[in-house]
Write a protein that holds these residues in place. Structure first.
Motif, PDB file in Angstrom:
ATOM      1  N   UNK A 138       2.307   6.803  -2.691  1.00  0.00           N
ATOM      2  CA  UNK A 138       3.315   5.762  -2.457  1.00  0.00           C
ATOM      3  C   UNK A 138       4.372   6.227  -1.457  1.00  0.00           C
ATOM      4  N   UNK A 139       4.543   7.518  -1.334  1.00  0.00           N
ATOM      5  CA  UNK A 139       5.518   8.042  -0.373  1.00  0.00           C
ATOM      6  C   UNK A 139       5.146   7.677   1.061  1.00  0.00           C
ATOM      7  N   UNK A 140       3.870   7.354   1.320  1.00  0.00           N
ATOM      8  CA  UNK A 140       3.465   6.927   2.663  1.00  0.00           C
ATOM      9  C   UNK A 140       4.099   5.598   3.062  1.00  0.00           C
ATOM     10  N   UNK A 141       4.688   4.885   2.100  1.00  0.00           N
ATOM     11  CA  UNK A 141       5.348   3.618   2.435  1.00  0.00           C
ATOM     12  C   UNK A 141       6.612   3.824   3.266  1.00  0.00           C
ATOM     13  N   UNK A 142       7.033   5.084   3.395  1.00  0.00           N
ATOM     14  CA  UNK A 142       8.152   5.342   4.312  1.00  0.00           C
ATOM     15  C   UNK A 142       7.792   4.861   5.712  1.00  0.00           C
ATOM     16  N   UNK A 143       6.515   4.970   6.030  1.00  0.00           N
ATOM     17  CA  UNK A 143       5.984   4.459   7.294  1.00  0.00           C
ATOM     18  C   UNK A 143       5.088   3.262   6.960  1.00  0.00           C
ATOM     19  N   UNK A 144       5.690   2.231   6.393  1.00  0.00           N
ATOM     20  CA  UNK A 144       4.915   1.102   5.868  1.00  0.00           C
ATOM     21  C   UNK A 144       4.117   0.360   6.933  1.00  0.00           C
ATOM     22  N   UNK A 163      -1.208  -1.587   8.602  1.00  0.00           N
ATOM     23  CA  UNK A 163      -2.251  -1.670   9.622  1.00  0.00           C
ATOM     24  C   UNK A 163      -3.620  -1.324   9.037  1.00  0.00           C
ATOM     25  N   UNK A 164      -3.619  -0.520   8.000  1.00  0.00           N
ATOM     26  CA  UNK A 164      -4.875  -0.081   7.393  1.00  0.00           C
ATOM     27  C   UNK A 164      -5.444  -1.090   6.397  1.00  0.00           C
ATOM     28  N   UNK A 165      -4.655  -2.092   6.022  1.00  0.00           N
ATOM     29  CA  UNK A 165      -5.127  -3.144   5.122  1.00  0.00           C
ATOM     30  C   UNK A 165      -5.917  -4.152   5.947  1.00  0.00           C
ATOM     31  N   UNK A 166      -7.193  -4.339   5.602  1.00  0.00           N
ATOM     32  CA  UNK A 166      -8.033  -5.301   6.302  1.00  0.00           C
ATOM     33  C   UNK A 166      -8.782  -6.132   5.266  1.00  0.00           C
ATOM     34  N   UNK A 167      -9.484  -7.169   5.743  1.00  0.00           N
ATOM     35  CA  UNK A 167     -10.311  -7.964   4.830  1.00  0.00           C
ATOM     36  C   UNK A 167     -11.290  -7.045   4.120  1.00  0.00           C
ATOM     37  N   UNK A 168     -11.411  -7.222   2.843  1.00  0.00           N
ATOM     38  CA  UNK A 168     -12.326  -6.447   1.999  1.00  0.00           C
ATOM     39  C   UNK A 168     -12.027  -4.958   1.999  1.00  0.00           C
TER      40      UNK A 168
END
Length: 77
Positions: free
Chosen positions: A7-13, A18-23
């Protein structure tokens, strides 16, 4: 392959989004355990619609209108 990040990666949300894609959701962990899933809005809509259909099928089966096993076979659920 599952995309799992702390969750700490959300600092660079912006990079995470960008990594969220369909499916391909991004799963976030907190203290090393799965905690959240970030999914594309279209995938969310499909998931919600599928759950509503299953809920209606269960109600219909309870009322004796339809057999849930037959419906699952027909719709490949």
């Amino acid at each position: 392959m599952m995309n799992i990040k702390p969750i700490s990666d959300l600092r660079n949300y912006n990079q995470v989004l960008k990594e969220v894609t369909n499916d391909q959701p991004v799963f976030l962990t907190k203290n090393g355990r799965g905690k959240y899933a970030v999914i594309d809005i279209e995938d969310y809509d499909k998931l919600k619609a599928s759950l509503e259909i299953l809920e209606q099928l269960k109600k219909a089966e309870t009322s004796g209108t339809v057999d849930l096993a037959t419906a699952r076979e027909r719709f490949n659920v």
